[in-house]
Design an enzyme around this catalytic site. Structure first.
Site, PDB file in Angstrom:
ATOM      1  N   ASP B 305      -9.451  36.302  10.298  1.00 25.52           N
ATOM      2  CA  ASP B 305      -8.708  37.466  10.629  1.00 25.52           C
ATOM      3  C   ASP B 305      -7.188  37.115  10.411  1.00 25.52           C
ATOM      4  OD1 ASP B 305     -10.037  39.743  11.318  1.00 25.52           O
ATOM      5  OD2 ASP B 305     -10.432  38.818  13.270  1.00 25.52           O
ATOM      6  N   ASP B 342      12.244  49.811  23.533  1.00 26.07           N
ATOM      7  CA  ASP B 342      11.018  49.628  22.790  1.00 26.07           C
ATOM      8  C   ASP B 342      10.147  48.175  23.351  1.00 26.07           C
ATOM      9  OD1 ASP B 342       9.134  49.190  21.108  1.00 26.07           O
ATOM     10  OD2 ASP B 342      10.408  49.713  19.187  1.00 26.07           O
ATOM     11  N   GLU B 346       7.611  44.138  18.245  1.00 30.52           N
ATOM     12  CA  GLU B 346       8.670  44.116  16.933  1.00 30.52           C
ATOM     13  C   GLU B 346       9.829  44.743  17.503  1.00 30.52           C
ATOM     14  OE1 GLU B 346       5.671  45.632  17.074  1.00 30.52           O
ATOM     15  OE2 GLU B 346       4.493  45.252  15.250  1.00 30.52           O
ATOM     16  N   PHE B 375       8.308  55.885  20.321  1.00 21.24           N
ATOM     17  CA  PHE B 375       7.404  55.843  19.233  1.00 21.24           C
ATOM     18  C   PHE B 375       6.416  56.873  19.274  1.00 21.24           C
ATOM     19  CE2 PHE B 375       4.179  54.705  16.252  1.00 21.24           C
ATOM     20  CZ  PHE B 375       4.865  54.748  14.797  1.00 21.24           C
ATOM     21  N   THR B 379       6.017  61.435  14.930  1.00 26.75           N
ATOM     22  CA  THR B 379       7.093  61.381  14.428  1.00 26.75           C
ATOM     23  C   THR B 379       7.565  60.050  13.680  1.00 26.75           C
ATOM     24  OG1 THR B 379       7.961  60.252  16.242  1.00 26.75           O
ATOM     25  CG2 THR B 379       8.335  62.673  16.311  1.00 26.75           C
ATOM     26  N   MET B 381       8.921  57.214  14.515  1.00 22.10           N
ATOM     27  CA  MET B 381      10.379  56.868  14.651  1.00 22.10           C
ATOM     28  C   MET B 381      10.408  56.543  16.111  1.00 22.10           C
ATOM     29  SD  MET B 381      13.024  59.649  13.808  1.00 22.10           S
ATOM     30  CE  MET B 381      12.485  60.555  12.346  1.00 22.10           C
ATOM     31  N   ASP B 516     -13.693  38.070  18.042  1.00 23.56           N
ATOM     32  CA  ASP B 516     -13.493  38.372  19.603  1.00 23.56           C
ATOM     33  C   ASP B 516     -13.832  39.451  20.077  1.00 23.56           C
ATOM     34  OD1 ASP B 516     -11.389  39.540  18.420  1.00 23.56           O
ATOM     35  OD2 ASP B 516      -9.960  38.469  19.684  1.00 23.56           O
ATOM     36  N   ASP B 520     -16.521  43.039  16.457  1.00 24.19           N
ATOM     37  CA  ASP B 520     -17.099  42.010  15.507  1.00 24.19           C
ATOM     38  C   ASP B 520     -18.373  41.475  15.732  1.00 24.19           C
ATOM     39  OD1 ASP B 520     -14.746  41.493  14.376  1.00 24.19           O
ATOM     40  OD2 ASP B 520     -13.729  40.268  15.939  1.00 24.19           O
TER      41      ASP B 520
END
Lengths: 575, 680
Positions: B305, B342, B346, B375, B379, B381, B516, B520
């Site tokens: 992976d 956020d 990220e 988010f 949208t 965004m 995991d 899978d």
């Protein structure tokens, strides 16, 4: 002397390679039923054979069916040959009015010729009528050789094919081996022998007055036509008792060269057939190289031993050095027209393959010179070996070598993309075990029983060598005689006959079973982590495994025969 | 990774117990499973019988020699037993630590009526439901069906940092013996007592449940076949010798047989297998069968992976690229503001990057000042409305639409920047402040350090690596380039994995994969070697044939190496064992026939003193070499990723060539010693 022998062996090998490679590729076409230049001639013959015999050519056989067919064919051939010998006095082409062959000898001879062994406990000219020679022996020379080739092709298919249960059709392979391979080669070779002076007639023996005024009976008959297949099919059964030492079987240096070449030709070519069929020519060259290594080493050793001669001879006024007019060396039991070089080359070729024809008497070799031919056979008759049987024997040894050392690259062993697992190892070990059992157990019986001991001509280690050699050549289906042993006794005729039969079929069946089990497997992809089964390392490894396994099994026995004899000779004791 | 420490090779305690065990293992009923050593035992007994007969009959000349041969033959069997007992002992030492976790545990069983009652953990059965609260030890293997808890799994993994276990999803499996340290969970028991993970693990490392693996069986057949062949040689040598007027004694023939039989590998074979399993456990990997360990050595293709294995797991902001004359700091400031709420990795990485590069601190705003726009998939965004500003970050096309709606200009270079980032495998996030497009944030997958080197190592081993990712082909290609993986499959779904494995297998390749999640499980079951993460679901753990207790996806490389090492050690010792026979032959054969054929002394190349000392030296060497090789059998032959051909050559020289030479030296040395001590 050295230069002479190097030149000759170099030339010989160049010719062998030049002939065996194209022949091998041709055989690959023949057995994958691709077009060949002989189809227009042989195609109709083949089709009519299948029609008459009711063979369904597209019907594939499992390994067991294939082995069954080969066994059935062998049994039928054996019965036919037995009956021909027993009834030869009733049949035509018997100018010498030879009587029926005795039952035990007929049993032994039938076993020997139907298994490509051609051990002869009789003298040909005094025992067999022309009818027995032609209808019985010559035809078996073809058919037993064709059987060997067919089985080897089936074994190759086992490694090439994957996820199937079948190995081909025995009757088709047999027919094609005889028609496309053996017949054309013999047709080409026989006129050459006739041109060189080998007789091919049905005349009664000629009575001639010699220069000394005595009478000599000159035996003859349909010799040339049998001579070609005798070597090409690694049969080795001589028309005459003296085999290829007889001037009518092997009159000139040219016929001698052709005979040695024919002995090795098909067996060498089959390695290339193998390479071609498995899609990697190097696999074939690798087996060829391993075989060549043994062949050249054996030849060099035997030649050295024979050329060095016997330390006792000079005292007797015998010149053993190479001087003008003669090549020197131990000439006892050798033809003057061949000398040591051509004699030992013939001896090496005939015992490396399972041919067994001889042009000199091995019994009279120096101990070491006599050990080499015996040890050649003890290695399992895989140094080129018998037509077909040599190749499948070598493949079995390769599987064993891969298994022993293959783990050392950190993968479970595989050969030609097939994993070697418990089932195959069982069969491989069976194959490896049967061979020495067939030699050592009867030899043990012969060396302590009165029936066995009465046959030997020389006491001491040499007599033991004679016994060991007899069963070695029988199990190896070689058929060469060490001479010195009177084998035409009920004890030896029966025991050797059984060893011969077991040596053929008890080896071929496990080989076919291995192929059958391989054919069922999936093919494994190769990568940089795959054990390499081509190249110098593998040639050396394969050679080492064959040598060590063979030596470990037979060294003890050989030590009591030729080896002790050799050391005794160097210290002045002869037997 | 918390590697369990291997016990010292010659721990006094383990060795002491192994000595006792090796006597117990003389029982022919157990020894018969090892045909080579069984033959040695039977022939040792025969030799002892002959010895006793000679003592009774008073043949004093022979007794000294026969006694020594008999003793050394028994030692040969004992040494082999000792090797096996040592391997088992080392396993047991590891199991002991595991077993501590299995001390008496109480369980809170919830019955059909929903009542909780305290029972003994050993009475739990499959499908029982138990409640585990903070401080409790989880009584059995199971699956969390309700709740979420922090669990300390140090008992099995050696790792003290707690892990989260919760119902549903891919983190639902719990292991008996581990401790809940916060909150509570309800667990459905999935294993009966004695069948739990820990039980299986203990049984495996102790060697108690050991079954011979396929390759081990095939190798045993080879060794048995060779032994039978040599029996044939020895049995027929007696009549051959009679012909030569030599009557060979039984002890001498037995000595020859035992020396020729592949006792070195025969004696060490099971120790090698146990030690291989042991090495896996030291790496915190539990193989559910020895077969899987062997298969690991054969693996051709590794499916990995992307996330967590090749890359660190989450995309990170690496660069702020402003457009037009916008200052980079302004872009960073806007980007940080847009990401303050956020909580995705990220988003956090953007805040961190802004702080690191432009020294911008995170700011606190009250709900009245700022309105955070989360988010949404619709949208695409997110951002913040603050003091009349509307700051947004998001997918390029959505932000462009957002700016256009406000009649803002779209800078010409924006498109090319976005395209360049995407082409390099990154994710471009465009930032806008109202009608002004400020620039682009470069989000990037961070390839793990050293992964390229590991792939090179795998390639040298002959393995092909395939990266599986849900990313688009462009991104996947860029990461494949950067990490050095051989091949990749982009936009993969769980079904893609299964299909890929089947395709590879159809081409004759063996496939290993790590997984995991529940989705899978089919692929783990289909793969030849399926390694499940211990942190994964119960379904995944049951589908695979190995479990990695550390849940470390790169562990697969060690697993493959251990598999290869196991096979190599077997091969090396088999080759060594057979090569040894050459020297032993040269010692024994001349000795046997010295009286009848003094000429054979020419074969006595080692110039051994007397026939008796020659035979004795060979037998003693044969016994001692087993002991000498125990460390190699337990530690394993070092694997070098240099490709099969050079590896073969190397090992052939060491173990084949060495196998021929070493016994010549060893036997001669022992002979000198025997002579000096006047033993024979």
């Amino acid at each position: 002397m050295l230069l002479n022998s190097l030149l000759r062996i170099g030339l010989f090998y160049a010719v062998l390679i030049a002939l065996s490679v194209p022949l091998g590729l041709y055989m690959a076409r023949v057995f994958s039923e691709q077009r060949t230049f002989l189809d227009f001639l042989l195609g109709p013959v083949e089709r009519s054979i299948y029609r008459v015999c009711g063979v369904q050519r597209s019907q594939e056989m499992t390994w067991a069916e294939y082995a069954g067919a080969a066994l059935l064919f062998g049994a039928a051939s054996w019965l036919l040959l037995y009956l021909i010998q027993r009834a030869q006095y009733l049949m035509p082409f018997n100018p010498q009015r030879l009587g029926a062959v005795e039952p035990l000898l007929a049993f032994n001879t039938a076993a020997s010729f139907t298994t490509n062994t051609n051990w002869q406990a009789y003298g040909g000219e005094s025992t067999m009528s022309y009818m027995s020679q032609m209808l019985g022996l010559t035809s078996q020379n073809f058919l037993s050789a064709a059987t060997g080739i067919a089985i080897s092709i089936a074994v190759i298919r086992g490694f090439v094919r994957h996820s199937v249960k079948t190995l081909g059709n025995f009757w088709v392979d047999l027919t094609r081996a005889a028609l496309w391979v053996l017949m054309p080669l013999c047709v080409a070779l026989t006129p050459v022998y006739v041109w060189q002076g080998v007789p091919d007639n049905l005349n009664a023996y000629t009575e001639a007055k010699t220069l000394e005024g005595t009478t000599q009976i000159i035996a003859q008959g349909p010799v040339a036509s049998q001579e070609a297949i005798k070597e090409l099919g690694t049969n080795g059964g001589g028309f005459f008792n003296a085999n290829s030492a007889h001037p009518y079987e092997n009159p000139t240096p040219l016929t001698n060269l052709l005979e040695v070449l024919s002995i090795m030709l098909i067996a060498a070519a089959l390695t290339h057939t193998f390479g071609k069929l498995c899609g990697d020519r190097r696999q074939g060259w690798t087996l060829f190289a391993a075989m060549s290594l043994f062949f050249l080493a054996a030849y060099a050793l035997a030649l050295w031993a024979e050329q060095a001669g016997n330390p006792k001879f000079p005292a007797m006024g015998i010149e053993q050095r190479a001087v003008a007019g003669q090549g020197g060396g131990n000439m006892e039991g050798k033809e003057v027209r061949f000398g040591t070089i051509d004699s030992t080359l013939f001896a090496a070729a005939t015992t490396d393959t399972s041919c067994g024809a001889v042009n000199s008497m091995l019994d009279s070799y120096t101990p070491l010179g006599g050990l080499i031919p015996m040890f050649n056979m003890q290695l399992g008759e895989v140094i080129f070996g018998g037509v077909g049987s040599g190749l499948y024997g070598m493949i079995v040894m390769a599987v064993m070598a891969v298994f022993v050392a293959g783990l050392m690259v950190g993968r479970t062993p595989e050969y030609l993309g097939k994993k070697i697992e418990a089932r195959e190892m069982k069969l491989v070990m069976l194959y490896v075990l049967i061979f020495p059992a067939l030699i050592l157990l009867p030899a043990a019986a012969a060396s302590v029983t009165r029936a066995g001991l009465s046959g030997i001509a020389n006491p001491g280690p040499h007599g033991f060598s004679e016994i060991l050699y007899a069963f070695t050549e029988a199990a190896a289906n070689n058929g060469s005689a060490f001479a010195g042993l009177n084998a035409n006794t009920p004890f030896y005729n029966l025991l050797i006959g059984f060893v011969i039969l077991a040596g053929r079929f008890m080896m071929a069946i496990p080989a076919l079973a291995i192929a059958g089990s391989m054919a069922e497997k999936k093919a494994v992809a190769s990568s940089a982590g795959t054990f390499p089964t081509t190249g110098v390392t593998f040639v050396v490894l394969l050679g080492a495994v064959i040598l060590i396994v063979g030596a470990l099994i037979f060294f003890a026995g050989d030590a009591l025969g030729p080896i002790v004899e050799h050391f005794a000779m160097t210290s002045g004791r002869l037997f | 990774m918390a590697r369990q420490k291997a016990p010292a090779l010659w721990s006094r305690e383990i060795a002491g117990r192994a000595v006792v065990e090796s006597l117990r293992k003389l029982d022919p009923r157990t020894l018969v499973l090892n045909p080579v050593m069984f033959v040695v035992e039977v022939t040792s007994a025969l030799t002892t019988v002959v010895l006793v007969r000679d003592i009774v009959e008073g043949r004093h000349g022979l007794i000294g020699f026969e006694l020594q041969v008999a003793l050394w033959l028994w030692f040969t069997v004992l040494f082999a037993n000792f090797a096996e007992a040592m391997a088992e002992g080392r396993g047991k030492a590891q199991a002991a630590t595991l077993r501590q976790a299995r001390t008496q545990t109480q369980a809170k069983l919830i019955d059909e009526t929903g009542e909780t009652k305290v029972v003994n953990a050993t009475s739990l059965r499959r499908e029982d439901v138990v409640l585990v609260q903070a401080g409790d030890i989880i009584p059995a293997d199971g699956e969390v069906i309700e709740g979420v808890a922090a669990v300390n799994e140090a008992a099995v993994t050696g790792e003290s940092a707690p892990v989260i276990r919760e119902s549903g999803g891919d983190r639902s499996a719990v292991t008996g013996g581990t401790t809940v340290i916060s909150d509570w969970i309800k667990v459905r028991v999935t294993a009966n007592p004695g069948e739990t993970f820990l039980d299986r693990m203990i049984a495996l490392v102790e060697g108690a449940e050991r079954r011979k693996t396929p390759n081990e069986i095939a190798l045993t057949i080879l060794l048995t076949g060779l032994t039978i062949t040599f029996m044939l040689v020895v049995v027929t040598l007696y009549p051959f010798a009679l012909y030569s007027t030599t009557r060979l004694d039984l002890p001498v023939l037995v000595a020859l047989l035992v020396c020729l039989a592949p006792t070195t590998i025969g004696g060490l074979l099971s120790a090698i297998g146990i030690a291989g399993m042991d090495r896996l456990v030291q790496h915190n990997v539990l193989a559910l069968s020895g077969r899987a360990v062997e298969a690991a050595g054969d693996v051709d293709t590794l499916l990995l992976d992307k996330t967590g294995t090749i890359t660190l797991g989450n995309r990170m902001a690496t660069e702020f690229i402003p457009v037009n004359d916008i200052h980079a700091a302004e872009l960073a400031d806007a980007a940080q503001l847009a990401s303050l709420a956020d909580e995705t990795p990220e988003g956090r990485s953007i805040t961190v990057l802004a702080k690191r590069e432009y020294n911008l601190r995170g700011r606190e705003f009250s709900e009245r000042e700022a309105k955070f726009i989360p988010f949404s998939a619709h949208t695409r965004m997110s951002g913040v409305d603050l003091n009349g500003r509307s700051i947004r970050k998001g997918a390029a096309d959505e932000i462009i639409k957002f700016v256009r709606e406000r009649q803002g200009p779209i800078p010409a270079e924006l498109d090319s920047i976005v395209e360049r980032i995407a082409r390099d495998g990154g994710t471009p996030l465009v930032v806008a402040d109202g009608a002004r497009a400020l620039g682009v944030i470069h989000l990037k997958d961070i390839v793990k350090e050293g992964i390229r080197h590991r792939f090179e190592r795998l390639r040298a081993m002959g393995l092909r690596t395939v990266m599986i990712t849900g990313d688009n082909p462009l991104t996947a290609h860029a990461i494949a380039q950067e990490s050095g993986v051989d091949d990749f499959v982009a936009e993969a779904t769980p079904e893609t994995k299964l299909r890929l494995i089947r395709e590879e297998q159809a081409r004759g390749r063996l496939v290993a994969m790590i997984g995991d999640g529940t989705n899978d499980a089919p692929a783990l079951a289909q793969a030849d070697v399926g390694i499940a993460m211990n942190a994964g679901t119960q379904a995944a753990r049951e589908a695979g044939n190995m479990v990695d207790l550390d849940s470390n996806p790169t562990k697969i490389i060690e697993v493959v190496e251990i598999g290869k090492q196991l096979l190599m050690t077997r091969g090396a010792l088999t080759t060594f064992s057979i090569a040894n026979d050459v020297a032993k032959y040269f010692a024994i054969i001349p000795a046997l026939f010295m009286v009848t054929y003094p000429e054979l002394d020419a074969l006595n190349v080692m110039r051994l003193a007397t026939p008796q000392s020659a035979i004795l030296s060979a037998v003693i060497f044969n016994a001692l070499i087993i002991v000498a090789l125990i460390p190699l059998a337990l530690r394993g032959v070092t694997y070098r990723p240099i490709g099969a051909a050079p590896l073969l050559l190397r090992n052939l020289l060491i173990y084949g060539g060495g196998g021929v030479v070493v016994p010549f030296v060893g036997i001669k040395a022992i002979d000198l010693l025997i002579e000096a001590l006047h033993w024979a």
